[in-house]
Design a protein around this motif. Structure first.
Motif, PDB file in Angstrom:
ATOM      1  N   UNK A  34      -5.928   1.264   5.554  1.00 33.07           N
ATOM      2  CA  UNK A  34      -5.796   1.102   6.999  1.00 33.07           C
ATOM      3  C   UNK A  34      -5.456   2.446   7.631  1.00 33.07           C
ATOM      4  N   UNK A  35      -5.723   2.545   8.926  1.00 40.88           N
ATOM      5  CA  UNK A  35      -5.515   3.789   9.662  1.00 40.88           C
ATOM      6  C   UNK A  35      -4.691   3.525  10.918  1.00 40.88           C
ATOM      7  N   UNK A  36      -3.818   4.461  11.248  1.00 38.82           N
ATOM      8  CA  UNK A  36      -3.079   4.398  12.506  1.00 38.82           C
ATOM      9  C   UNK A  36      -2.757   5.818  12.952  1.00 38.82           C
ATOM     10  N   UNK A  37      -2.286   5.938  14.178  1.00 38.12           N
ATOM     11  CA  UNK A  37      -1.969   7.242  14.767  1.00 38.12           C
ATOM     12  C   UNK A  37      -0.501   7.293  15.135  1.00 38.12           C
ATOM     13  N   UNK A  38       0.105   8.464  14.911  1.00 38.71           N
ATOM     14  CA  UNK A  38       1.480   8.702  15.330  1.00 38.71           C
ATOM     15  C   UNK A  38       1.562  10.057  16.013  1.00 38.71           C
ATOM     16  N   UNK A  67       0.833  -1.194   0.000  1.00 38.77           N
ATOM     17  CA  UNK A  67       0.000   0.000   0.000  1.00 38.77           C
ATOM     18  C   UNK A  67       0.871   1.248   0.000  1.00 38.77           C
ATOM     19  N   UNK A  68       0.311   2.346  -0.520  1.00 39.38           N
ATOM     20  CA  UNK A  68       1.002   3.629  -0.417  1.00 39.38           C
ATOM     21  C   UNK A  68       0.929   4.110   1.021  1.00 39.38           C
ATOM     22  N   UNK A 108     -10.953   4.118  -3.681  1.00 42.15           N
ATOM     23  CA  UNK A 108     -10.732   2.704  -3.981  1.00 42.15           C
ATOM     24  C   UNK A 108      -9.262   2.302  -3.913  1.00 42.15           C
ATOM     25  N   UNK A 109      -8.373   3.283  -3.942  1.00 40.73           N
ATOM     26  CA  UNK A 109      -6.947   2.982  -3.812  1.00 40.73           C
ATOM     27  C   UNK A 109      -6.635   2.615  -2.369  1.00 40.73           C
ATOM     28  N   UNK A 110      -5.638   1.753  -2.193  1.00 38.74           N
ATOM     29  CA  UNK A 110      -5.281   1.264  -0.861  1.00 38.74           C
ATOM     30  C   UNK A 110      -4.122   2.069  -0.279  1.00 38.74           C
ATOM     31  N   UNK A 111      -4.340   2.637   0.879  1.00 42.70           N
ATOM     32  CA  UNK A 111      -3.321   3.423   1.577  1.00 42.70           C
ATOM     33  C   UNK A 111      -3.126   2.891   2.993  1.00 42.70           C
ATOM     34  N   UNK A 112      -1.947   3.114   3.506  1.00 44.89           N
ATOM     35  CA  UNK A 112      -1.724   3.041   4.948  1.00 44.89           C
ATOM     36  C   UNK A 112      -1.638   4.484   5.417  1.00 44.89           C
ATOM     37  N   UNK A 113      -2.704   4.955   6.027  1.00 39.81           N
ATOM     38  CA  UNK A 113      -2.821   6.359   6.402  1.00 39.81           C
ATOM     39  C   UNK A 113      -2.399   6.519   7.852  1.00 39.81           C
ATOM     40  N   UNK A 114      -1.360   7.297   8.059  1.00 38.66           N
ATOM     41  CA  UNK A 114      -0.844   7.553   9.405  1.00 38.66           C
ATOM     42  C   UNK A 114      -1.254   8.966   9.802  1.00 38.66           C
ATOM     43  N   UNK A 115      -2.070   9.061  10.822  1.00 33.87           N
ATOM     44  CA  UNK A 115      -2.579  10.351  11.292  1.00 33.87           C
ATOM     45  C   UNK A 115      -1.619  10.916  12.332  1.00 33.87           C
ATOM     46  N   UNK A 116      -0.977  12.010  12.001  1.00 35.84           N
ATOM     47  CA  UNK A 116      -0.110  12.676  12.947  1.00 35.84           C
ATOM     48  C   UNK A 116      -0.882  13.699  13.762  1.00 35.84           C
ATOM     49  N   UNK A 118      11.630   1.808   6.313  1.00 37.79           N
ATOM     50  CA  UNK A 118      12.382   3.008   5.970  1.00 37.79           C
ATOM     51  C   UNK A 118      11.792   3.815   4.844  1.00 37.79           C
ATOM     52  N   UNK A 119      10.501   3.583   4.522  1.00 36.70           N
ATOM     53  CA  UNK A 119       9.885   4.201   3.348  1.00 36.70           C
ATOM     54  C   UNK A 119       8.675   5.027   3.728  1.00 36.70           C
ATOM     55  N   UNK A 120       8.486   6.124   2.996  1.00 34.48           N
ATOM     56  CA  UNK A 120       7.270   6.920   3.057  1.00 34.48           C
ATOM     57  C   UNK A 120       6.963   7.363   1.637  1.00 34.48           C
ATOM     58  N   UNK A 121       5.699   7.198   1.215  1.00 39.79           N
ATOM     59  CA  UNK A 121       5.334   7.518  -0.166  1.00 39.79           C
ATOM     60  C   UNK A 121       4.746   8.914  -0.319  1.00 39.79           C
ATOM     61  N   UNK A 122       3.999   9.359   0.698  1.00 39.08           N
ATOM     62  CA  UNK A 122       3.350  10.670   0.628  1.00 39.08           C
ATOM     63  C   UNK A 122       3.444  11.343   1.992  1.00 39.08           C
ATOM     64  N   UNK A 123       3.961  12.553   2.020  1.00 36.69           N
ATOM     65  CA  UNK A 123       3.927  13.378   3.233  1.00 36.69           C
ATOM     66  C   UNK A 123       3.019  14.568   2.960  1.00 36.69           C
ATOM     67  N   UNK A 124       1.981  14.696   3.772  1.00 31.55           N
ATOM     68  CA  UNK A 124       1.049  15.818   3.651  1.00 31.55           C
ATOM     69  C   UNK A 124       1.251  16.714   4.861  1.00 31.55           C
ATOM     70  N   UNK A 125       1.899  17.841   4.649  1.00 28.25           N
ATOM     71  CA  UNK A 125       2.138  18.815   5.716  1.00 28.25           C
ATOM     72  C   UNK A 125       0.885  19.675   5.869  1.00 28.25           C
TER      73      UNK A 125
END
Length: 277
Positions: free
Chosen positions: A61-65, A5-6, A29-37, A88-95
């Motif tokens: 999927x969703x998680x919190x950081x 997943x992205x 419909x796209x699959x992401x691993x969304x990390x909520x900061x 060691x990877x991140x595909x998208x950083x949304x500031x």
């Protein structure tokens, strides 16, 4: 653990526009691993519970950081944790994380210096530090890494002399002669906030330059005049002033993530145009 997943990390993802961005991605419909900061983990967990009630099926999927834009230590720990969990990877950083305290100056609850310094620290300095820490993870992405900065329509220098829309009149109108200055009825005092977001636009341009040869696509996204809690004005009052539902901004950010604005890399993009500088 690496994932097909992205992997998306968004700051300030538990509330306001950030929540709507997370929701828009979660509905995709796209699959992401969304990390909520967010600064407070429990608030991120509450946001996830709310979202899963609103959207019962998702490919993502969703998680919190925990991530506090005013703390280098917090940001370093956040990036280390993401790196450890995702190879060691991140595909998208949304500031997305930001803050506005001009209303506090008017109310006398913060000094001008305190309010300005905090707005610049959160909107610009903290965002730049996080991007610097996360850049090595973006460079390890094999999915076309993307870097987004959420700015504001009030940040454009070119439109400070525009008065032909209700929103422009609210932010650009001059108060009457004399001192102390009082904002005319129906106008908004956002000098600190809009100045910080203008600074953020240059930070975006610098990152577009710095990461150009690495293949990282970079944008600033101007989500529009939205009815969020930013600045302490209140969503209902903002709606009465013509603000749009925050979901509109969430969909705009999702469009950038999903490649619909790839011809406008390095620009500040609005929902239906490129924002003038």
């Amino acid at each position: 653990m690496a994932s097909d997943r992205e992997i998306v990390f968004i700051t300030g993802g538990n509330t306001g526009l950030g929540y709507e961005v997370v929701k828009a991605l979660y509905k995709s419909p796209r699959a992401y691993e969304i990390i909520i900061g967010c600064r407070t983990v429990s608030k991120g967990e509450d946001a996830i519970a709310t979202l899963q009630r609103e959207v019962t099926q998702s490919a993502s999927t969703l998680s919190v950081q925990q991530a506090d834009l005013e703390s280098d230590a917090s940001l370093g720990q956040a990036v280390d944790a993401i790196s450890a969990r995702h190879g060691g990877r991140l595909d998208v950083l949304i500031n997305n994380g930001g803050a506005g305290f001009d209303a506090d100056i008017a109310a006398g609850t913060r000094s001008t210096r305190e309010a300005f310094n905090t707005m610049w620290d959160v909107n610009v300095s903290g965002t730049h530090v996080l991007t610097q820490l996360a850049a090595p993870l973006l460079l390890k992405s094999d999915k076309g890494p993307r870097l987004l900065f959420v700015t504001s329509g009030t940040s454009t220098l070119a439109e400070t002399e525009v008065f032909d829309t209700p929103v422009a009149k609210r932010i650009n109108a001059s108060p009457p002669a004399g001192w102390p200055k009082q904002n005319p009825p129906g106008t908004m005092a956002i000098t600190g906030y809009r100045s910080a977001k203008t600074g953020l636009n240059m930070v975006m341009r610098e990152w577009a330059r710095i990461l150009k040869e690495d293949g990282v696509r970079v944008w600033a996204v101007s989500p529009g005049f939205l009815a969020t809690g930013l600045g302490g004005i209140g969503a209902e009052k903002l709606k009465a002033m013509g603000a749009l539902d925050p979901s509109v901004g969430g969909e705009t950010v999702r469009d950038v993530v999903e490649g619909k604005r790839d011809t406008e890399v390095g620009k500040v993009v609005r929902r239906d145009m490129v924002q003038p500088w």
